[in-house]
Design an enzyme around this catalytic site. Structure first.
Site, PDB file in Angstrom:
ATOM      1  N   LYS B  74      48.311  -6.778  20.211  1.00  0.00           N
ATOM      2  CA  LYS B  74      48.137  -6.755  18.754  1.00  0.00           C
ATOM      3  C   LYS B  74      47.557  -8.094  18.301  1.00  0.00           C
ATOM      4  O   LYS B  74      47.934  -9.153  18.816  1.00  0.00           O
ATOM      5  CB  LYS B  74      49.481  -6.494  18.077  1.00  0.00           C
ATOM      6  CG  LYS B  74      49.384  -6.229  16.579  1.00  0.00           C
ATOM      7  CD  LYS B  74      50.741  -5.860  15.991  1.00  0.00           C
ATOM      8  CE  LYS B  74      50.659  -5.618  14.499  1.00  0.00           C
ATOM      9  NZ  LYS B  74      51.970  -5.240  13.920  1.00  0.00           N
ATOM     10  N   SER B 149      52.079  -1.171  11.069  1.00  0.00           N
ATOM     11  CA  SER B 149      50.852  -1.942  11.105  1.00  0.00           C
ATOM     12  C   SER B 149      50.211  -2.033  12.496  1.00  0.00           C
ATOM     13  O   SER B 149      49.037  -2.401  12.584  1.00  0.00           O
ATOM     14  CB  SER B 149      51.142  -3.370  10.615  1.00  0.00           C
ATOM     15  OG  SER B 149      52.029  -4.023  11.490  1.00  0.00           O
ATOM     16  N   SER B 173      56.738  -1.355  12.206  1.00  0.00           N
ATOM     17  CA  SER B 173      55.326  -1.435  12.606  1.00  0.00           C
ATOM     18  C   SER B 173      55.044  -1.119  14.070  1.00  0.00           C
ATOM     19  O   SER B 173      53.884  -0.975  14.452  1.00  0.00           O
ATOM     20  CB  SER B 173      54.774  -2.829  12.285  1.00  0.00           C
ATOM     21  OG  SER B 173      54.526  -2.940  10.906  1.00  0.00           O
TER      22      SER B 173
END
Lengths: 472, 484
Positions: B74, B149, B173
């Protein structure tokens, strides 16, 4: 009648090995931007560490200032934007200062007074900004240097008390060995809050803050000026505004920096990146046990030993001298030792730009030197001559005195001859003596010492002199 | 094209060990797939470096399960010399000078970083749409959001572009996109995985975790990234488990709580039905299941708005145009430099959240909102602790719904928070929670089940998850037309 209310805020830079929230070296004076880790840059993704040495030092300060300790404490973020603040927040202690509700005892004009301490907390310094024509430069060596902020209660009545409070505080930090406390180098920074109120009123007047004053005596000057300025304003029926001022040492006045905006909003909240710190009873006890002798206790013991106030002041101001005296005072005459340390020895050090450490003074030699003086075996004049010799040769002062022919003439017969000779050569002194004039013996004494090149034992000579004069 | 990357880590390990394949085969497959169709999963690819590393690995012994396995990271986890953007214009040319602790750990295991994945800007969002870059899509149905996210990490693993990925979870997330994309996603106990190098959103809630194709891979990756870290004082020194040993253990006798709040009418009927099917399955296996009430759960969203956004407003203050990140071209004074750099660098959602966060910490509001929220958070934590004195695990749906269409939440700022209704309480309490795929809805969109354990009891989650996975035997490869 108008009376002043004064509070003082002091920032003290701690001389820990590393910074407070990173392992970077705590040495601002090195080449700019060399003692910097990613943490000090507020680099994205980094998290603060916590330097235990800093907590220890702050705990010492808090205990030496008789504070209560927040045994479960945390850190808070103080949020504001400024280029010298790389994270956009300062990690400080708002809710749980390490120490609170303490006091310092000060001496002013012969009275003593306790000045309350509101709080002592740990925080980090910002970058040093250097403003130049081409813009502002930042030195990150200072970012994250540990500070403690010490906030007094508004219990200071005048400039003299403020100065005494700061001197006392400075001495304590120095004796704790946690800071250099040099105002001119920024390792101690003082702000003063001054307001005036009617004596009988219990409502404080409007507070004016004087920021970053350049020396302790300037704190006194600026407070005095500020008290007068505010009193004049009030007399004229004007209102004092809440504002921040600075001291101008050229005009000895304070100058407006900025008006206080209504309540700076620092959006404090607990720092989530640092765990709570628990200070156990044992930790506190260990710290208490490890505290060095502090100036107040020293002063008391010096007075009890009969050392004069001037020498006490010099000793306290020169921590290496007072610590040396502490080591030897049981083994020799402390009054004589104090005289030598604060007199001839200190001027020797100053003359040679040395510290006591540089000198590497042997305590045994020093005490035997003091013994020679205290017993009268050496006159003070001889002492003056011998001191630099034995400091440089690093040999026993007794041996050196002998080598230098400073041995005293103790032989009564030899001395009696000298006494008689001097009296006969100065008949007018006999007259003076009969009239009861002191100067007669003093003069004759001087003549005998001259005759003996300072080697006559003054006690014996004095006795013989009186005996001989009585015969006339 | 090959499709090794839909195989399990253990299978790949055997192939690598027996030299049937080389790391370069996996890396080349990853980039071939990405070139063909990338779902906008990546912001930055690490192609050159990855190929070079894969080559170098050929001379080394295959010494651990993760050796040579391609992973996606990420883009809020800093990687040395590999651009790390947080999917923000603010950091779109930011090349970090150090590696996050988790990156060091995966490099020690000789895993190969394929690239940095798309996400909501600064992890603020639950659809991936707040990214400064073209947003990632859901490999199961590209008209649907992948969740957020960690949108790109979910899309990359779900699309089999990589074996596994790291995400981060502040309010859901990792779990929500895992549930939307048919993945196993775990948010570990707060402190289990070092946050050093994770660009902070909300420091007291953030946690990095594994997003994988199956439970076993998840356990392997968690073990690799866990452990105390002197660079993160909030990391725990609780010993790291050998999580893989927890797989396949007997579930009979496990005491499991189902919060009534998690099965209310706000939960989609099909989602609820699937969870009930699993509950029936577990009861048959000898688990004891009770429906219980847990107080304060209903405050999750306001708590999140106050605590997460308060912390975020402070964490994002360092992006001021002075040291790193976007600097405005023209400014006449300091204030303008700040205002313009931040106005240009941050997107709408981030600005909105910074404003809310600043508001709840301002002056008297700190007492009205922030300090009250901390008290309530503490009560919620106590309530969870109480449940875990009687139960081994808590289960329920991960989300109230399945993946939905793009655009539906962006008109209402509050709505997007409601995705995290069931996941936020786990962050508030600092507990570990997993989303496990348990089936599909009528549109063949994945449905996730939430499994929550007590602190550092991730083993129990893995035991239950591995049992359910084995029983359901779901095909979780969205395929996209590929066969091996």
């Amino acid at each position: 009648m108008l009376v002043p209310t004064i509070g003082v805020e002091v920032h003290v830079e701690l001389k820990s090995k590393a910074k407070v929230y990173s392992h970077a070296k705590n040495a601002f004076s090195n080449e700019p931007n060399t003692n910097v880790e990613v943490i000090d840059l507020g680099y994205p993704g980094t998290l603060p560490k916590l330097n235990k040495e800093v907590i220890n030092m702050a705990l010492k300060a808090a205990l030496a200032c008789h504070c209560k300790i927040n045994q479960v404490m945390h850190f808070d973020r103080k949020n504001y934007f400024y280029p010298d603040l790389p994270k956009g927040y300062q990690i400080t202690q708002q809710e749980t200062p390490i120490g609170y509700d303490g006091y310092l005892e000060i001496e002013v004009d012969g009275y003593t007074k306790k000045i309350g301490i509101e709080r002592i907390h740990i925080e980090e310094d910002t970058c040093k900004s250097i403003h130049s024509l081409n813009g502002t430069l930042l030195n990150f060596n200072r970012a994250g240097v540990p500070l403690i902020e010490i906030v007094s209660k508004p219990e200071i009545a005048n400039d003299k008390e403020a100065v005494a409070y700061l001197e006392t505080l400075r001495e304590i930090m120095l004796y704790l060995g946690i800071s250099d406390v040099k105002i001119e180098e920024g390792s101690m920074r003082c702000d003063a809050n001054v307001s005036l109120k009617e004596e009988e009123s219990n409502q404080f007047g409007t507070k004016v803050e004087i920021k970053n004053i350049g020396s302790i005596s300037y704190v006194g000057t600026s407070i005095r000026y500020e008290i007068n300025r505010q009193a004049e304003m009030l007399k004229r029926g004007e209102k004092v505004h809440e504002e921040t001022r600075r001291f101008d040492d050229k005009t000895n006045t304070t100058i407006l920096m900025r008006m206080k905006e209504t309540g700076n909003d620092y959006r404090y909240f607990p720092e989530p990146d640092l765990p709570y710190v628990t200070i156990s009873d044992e930790w506190i006890q260990e710290t208490l046990d490890s505290l060095p002798v502090l100036p107040a206790a020293l002063r008391k013991s010096y007075r009890e030993a009969g050392i004069n106030e001037n020498n006490i002041k010099t000793l306290i101001a020169n921590i290496d001298l007072s610590m040396f005296l502490e080591r030897i005072k049981e083994r020799c005459n402390p009054v004589v030792a104090a005289n030598i340390l604060t007199g001839d020895l200190l001027s020797y050090l100053n003359k040679n730009s040395m510290t006591l450490d540089d000198l590497n003074l042997n305590p045994d030699y020093f005490t035997s030197f003091i013994d020679l003086l205290a017993s009268g075996e050496l006159s003070s004049k001889q002492g003056k001559e011998l001191l630099p010799v034995f400091l440089e040769k690093k040999e026993s002062p007794k041996k050196l005195a002998k080598l230098l022919g400073m041995e005293q003439i103790q032989d009564t017969d030899a001395l009696l001859l000298m006494v008689k000779k001097v009296i006969e050569a100065n008949p007018s002194s006999i007259e003076d003596y009969k009239k009861g004039l002191d100067r007669a013996t003093k003069y004759l004494m001087g003549q005998i010492m001259k005759e003996s090149r300072g080697q006559a034992n003054p006690q014996i000579v004095s006795k013989l002199l009186v005996e001989e004069l009585e015969k006339y | 094209m090959t499709n090794y990357l839909s195989k399990s880590i253990k299978e790949l390990h055997e192939l690598l060990k027996s030299k049937s394949i080389k790391p370069i085969d996996l890396v080349e497959e990853a980039f071939a797939k990405i070139e063909e169709h990338d779902y906008h999963a990546f912001i930055t690819l690490n192609k050159e470096e990855a190929l070079k590393e894969a080559k170098e690995l050929e001379n080394l012994e295959v010494d651990n399960l993760l050796f040579g396995i391609p992973i996606a990271i990420k883009d809020n986890i800093v990687t040395k010399n590999l651009r790390t953007t947080c999917a923000s214009h603010m950091l779109d040319d930011f090349d970090p000078i150090y590696d996050a602790t988790v990156i060091k750990k995966i490099k020690e295991r000789h895993m190969i970083i394929i690239g940095k994945t798309n996400m909501d800007e600064f992890a603020m969002g639950s659809t991936g749409e707040t990214s400064y870059f073209p947003y990632a899509v859901n490999p199961w149905n590209e008209t649907k959001v992948p969740g957020g996210s960690s949108s790109g990490s979910a899309a990359a693993v779900s699309g089999r572009l990589v074996s596994l990925a790291l995400g981060s979870d502040t309010g859901g997330s990792i779990r929500q996109p895992s549930s939307f994309c048919g993945l196993v996603g775990l948010k570990p106990t707060y402190g289990r995985v070092s946050r050093y190098g994770l660009i902070a959103f909300a420091s007291s809630l953030d946690q990095i975790g594994p997003m994988t194709q199956n439970v076993e891979d998840n356990a392997i990756l968690l073990e690799a990234i866990s452990g105390s870290d002197e660079n993160d004082l909030t990391s725990s020194d609780t010993p790291v488990g050998h999580y893989i040993d927890a797989l396949g253990k007997d579930v009979c006798g496990l005491k499991i709580a189902v919060p009534n709040y998690y099965m209310s009418d706000t939960v989609d009927r099909e989602v609820k039905h699937k969870v009930e099917e699993v509950i029936a399955l577990l009861e048959k296996a000898g688990c004891v299941i009770d429906y219980i009430d847990i107080p304060y759960l209903e405050y999750a969203i306001p708590l999140y708005q106050i605590i997460a956004l308060g912390e975020a407003s402070s964490n994002l203050a360092r992006f001021d145009g002075i040291k790193f990140g976007h600097v405005t071209d023209e400014f006449s004074d300091l204030e303008e430099l700040y205002k313009k750099s931040r106005a240009e660098g941050f997107g709408r959602e981030v600005k909105r959240r910074i404003m809310i966060g600043s508001y709840v910490l301002s002056g008297e509001n700190a007492n009205i909102y922030y300090h009250k929220a901390l008290v309530l958070r503490n009560e919620m934590t106590k309530a969870f602790r109480e449940v875990f004195t009687k139960y081994d695990l808590i289960i329920g749906p991960t989300n109230t719904n399945v993946a939905y269409d793009f655009g539906v939440k962006s008109d209402d700022a509050l709505k997007s928070f409601y995705d995290d209704l069931l996941t936020i309480p786990v962050n508030m309490a600092g507990l570990p929670g997993m989303s496990l795929p348990i089936g599909f809805n009528h549109e063949h969109l994945p449905i996730g089940m939430h499994i929550i354990s007590s602190y550092f009891m991730e083993e129990k989650i893995y035991t239950l998850a591995s049992y359910i996975e084995k029983e359901l035997k779901l095909d979780l490869d969205p395929k996209g037309g590929r066969t091996c």
